[in-house]
Design a protein around this motif. Structure first.
Motif, mmCIF file in Angstrom:
data_model
loop_
_atom_site.group_PDB
_atom_site.id
_atom_site.type_symbol
_atom_site.label_atom_id
_atom_site.label_comp_id
_atom_site.label_asym_id
_atom_site.label_seq_id
_atom_site.Cartn_x
_atom_site.Cartn_y
_atom_site.Cartn_z
ATOM 1 N N ASN A 55 -13.013 -19.503 0.766
ATOM 2 C CA ASN A 55 -11.999 -20.455 0.285
ATOM 3 C C ASN A 55 -10.657 -19.811 -0.026
ATOM 4 O OD1 ASN A 55 -13.384 -22.974 0.405
ATOM 5 N ND2 ASN A 55 -14.581 -22.359 -1.401
ATOM 6 N N GLU A 56 -10.500 -18.519 0.267
ATOM 7 C CA GLU A 56 -9.184 -17.892 0.122
ATOM 8 C C GLU A 56 -8.329 -18.302 1.326
ATOM 9 O OE1 GLU A 56 -7.076 -13.540 -0.638
ATOM 10 O OE2 GLU A 56 -9.196 -13.665 -0.088
ATOM 11 N N ARG A 57 -7.206 -18.859 1.055
ATOM 12 C CA ARG A 57 -6.390 -19.430 2.127
ATOM 13 C C ARG A 57 -5.323 -18.444 2.603
ATOM 14 N NH1 ARG A 57 -6.299 -25.855 2.142
ATOM 15 N NH2 ARG A 57 -8.468 -26.133 1.472
ATOM 16 N N HIS A 69 -1.928 -18.136 4.513
ATOM 17 C CA HIS A 69 -0.767 -18.941 4.886
ATOM 18 C C HIS A 69 0.135 -18.094 5.786
ATOM 19 C CE1 HIS A 69 -1.951 -21.800 1.781
ATOM 20 N NE2 HIS A 69 -2.061 -20.776 0.947
ATOM 21 N N THR A 110 -2.232 -22.739 7.935
ATOM 22 C CA THR A 110 -3.126 -22.253 6.894
ATOM 23 C C THR A 110 -4.549 -22.223 7.451
ATOM 24 O OG1 THR A 110 -1.745 -23.162 5.128
ATOM 25 C CG2 THR A 110 -4.039 -22.699 4.590
ATOM 26 N N TYR A 112 -8.838 -20.781 6.630
ATOM 27 C CA TYR A 112 -9.779 -20.322 5.613
ATOM 28 C C TYR A 112 -11.193 -20.613 6.102
ATOM 29 C CZ TYR A 112 -10.214 -25.265 4.487
ATOM 30 O OH TYR A 112 -10.435 -26.614 4.571
ATOM 31 N N TYR A 116 -8.509 -24.656 10.073
ATOM 32 C CA TYR A 116 -7.077 -24.398 9.946
ATOM 33 C C TYR A 116 -6.357 -25.730 9.747
ATOM 34 C CZ TYR A 116 -6.356 -25.829 14.861
ATOM 35 O OH TYR A 116 -6.293 -26.522 16.046
ATOM 36 N N GLU A 132 -6.441 -31.067 8.903
ATOM 37 C CA GLU A 132 -7.427 -29.999 8.924
ATOM 38 C C GLU A 132 -8.219 -30.068 10.225
ATOM 39 O OE1 GLU A 132 -9.978 -28.426 5.400
ATOM 40 O OE2 GLU A 132 -11.206 -29.898 6.459
ATOM 41 N N PRO A 153 1.855 -20.305 -0.435
ATOM 42 C CA PRO A 153 1.452 -21.685 -0.139
ATOM 43 C C PRO A 153 2.657 -22.588 0.018
ATOM 44 C CG PRO A 153 0.123 -20.795 -1.921
ATOM 45 C CD PRO A 153 1.203 -19.800 -1.666
#
Length: 447
Positions: A57-59, A61, A125, A127, A135, A141, A172
């Protein structure tokens, strides 16, 4: 949720993710901080990795900062995750492309090439979580891969390939304006902001124009229908808004960009139609919901322009649209002659209502005003006469009582002599007040 940003002592927010500074493609150059990667030649050898393992869940960017505009390179950016530790790969052994298999090393990679056309300034983005890798592009999404093996650590991978030449890790994206934050950005009403680029214009010299009250549900109108604002909604359907005045020959329309949504690649669509938007009062759902190209299937005449605004647009940019005598419609940004381009060719014998399909980066804009050829003819004569405007005189000569009732609008504008000269000068019979066509004239007899 893990955060991919880092706050420095001077309050500058920097991304906490950077590029792996030992293992990267032969054609890649990194900046000193390792957050910017540019492919300086050819179309391949642009594989890069993140400098650290990416948590669930770490995004990540990432902003596109450079693209190839020559059209010589096919293919595009590829992104994803890999179980292969970049420290285990010698740079000289790194493959030219991440697909179909990353260097044929032991370990699983989850990589997808982005087939959509990518432009500068767009942020992507990506994850992973228990359901797979994903993405976000254009606010939607999309799936990268399913069934991620979560038992082994994963590194991010960015293959700067083909028509994408440079990317940078970023923070972000800011949340799109809501109506409250939108109005708080300005110290006065957004429709009354001073004209910055077209300094020869004054509000007093411009005719007021407004948006038609019929528009998409995702949009709101403010400031007496001079400002159009797109709500922050998950999906857009029929984000149409029309200008409530057709564009005649020699007309100049001026508008200002007020809010930008960086989630989207393209600015949005502008179009022109010969149909009065009032007909959609009960039939708005008959308009195409997602793709405005479907308008070409309708019986009315529609012009769709997807590249009128360029990727360099920013908030408070001012645009002029002018319709030439031959019917061509030109656009100019910020009074810069280098930005003038023709975006549409129209029949000069017809008038067209401009409209916008706000499915892109433009989230809000305002109408500054109009310079109209027909109204200029009237206004220039008014300035030379010192008579009461409310005296019922002909609005051309200001000497003779107005005696011609235009049918069907009912406006009384001309004396009979000026009506004849007006119709000789302009090819269309169009009321200078409401701009509707008139097909007959009723002569008022003197008492």
């Amino acid at each position: 949720m893990a955060r991919s940003v880092l706050t420095m002592n001077n309050n500058i927010i920097m991304p906490s993710i950077s590029f792996h500074q030992r293992t990267f493609g032969q054609n890649i150059r990194l900046d000193d901080n390792g957050v910017r990667a540019t492919r300086h030649t050819s179309f391949d050898n642009g594989v890069t990795f993140t400098n650290k393992q990416i948590k669930m869940n770490e995004r990540i960017h990432m902003k596109i900062i450079d693209v190839d505009e020559t059209g010589q390179w096919l293919g595009s950016l590829a992104i994803g995750f890999t179980q292969i530790d970049p420290d285990s790969i010698q740079r000289k052994d790194l493959c030219k492309s991440s697909l179909p298999n990353l260097c044929f090393k032991d370990g699983i990679s989850y990589i997808k090439r982005i087939s959509d056309k990518l432009t500068r300034q767009i942020i992507i983005t990506f994850y992973y979580n228990q359901d797979g890798a994903f993405y976000i592009l254009d606010g939607k999404e999309q799936e990268l891969s399913k069934n991620i093996d979560l038992k082994r650590p994963l590194w991010g991978i960015i293959d700067i390939y083909g028509n994408v030449k440079g990317v940078v890790f970023t923070t972000p994206m800011k949340a799109p304006d809501n109506s409250k934050s939108f109005f708080n950005k300005y110290d006065q009403k957004p429709d009354l902001l001073p004209i910055c680029h077209y300094k020869h214009l004054k509000f007093g010299d411009l005719q007021s124009i407004t948006f038609h009250h019929i528009h998409g549900l995702e949009l709101e109108l403010f400031c007496q229908n001079k400002v159009a604002f797109r709500k922050n909604v998950p999906e857009l359907a029929r984000p149409y808004v029309f200008i409530d005045l057709p564009m005649a020959i020699d007309d100049e329309y001026y508008l200002r960009i007020l809010s930008i949504d960086p989630n989207y690649r393209t600015p949005g669509v502008i179009g022109f139609t010969n149909v009065n938007p009032s007909i959609f009062n009960e039939k708005f759902e008959s308009l195409p919901s997602v793709d405005p190209m479907g308008l070409y299937d309708r019986k009315e005449y529609w012009i769709i322009v997807e590249d009128a605004f360029d990727e360099k647009l920013s908030e408070l940019d001012e645009y002029r649209f002018i319709r030439q005598k031959d019917g061509d419609i030109q656009i100019c940004r910020n009074n810069d002659s280098n930005t003038i381009k023709t975006i549409a060719c129209t029949d000069p014998q017809q008038t067209f209502y401009p409209f916008f399909f706000l499915n892109g980066r433009i989230a809000a804009f305002s109408l500054i005003g109009l310079i109209s050829s027909t109204n200029n003819a009237i206004n220039n004569n008014k300035k030379t006469k010192e008579k009461d405007e409310n005296a019922g005189l002909c609005q051309i000569c200001l000497d003779t009582p107005a005696s011609c009732v235009l049918i069907p609008c009912g406006h009384i504008v001309f004396c009979s002599d000026c009506k004849d000269s007006f119709e000789k000068k302009f090819s269309e019979k169009r009321c200078p007040i409401c701009r509707d066509n008139y097909n007959n004239v009723f002569q008022i007899e003197d008492d």
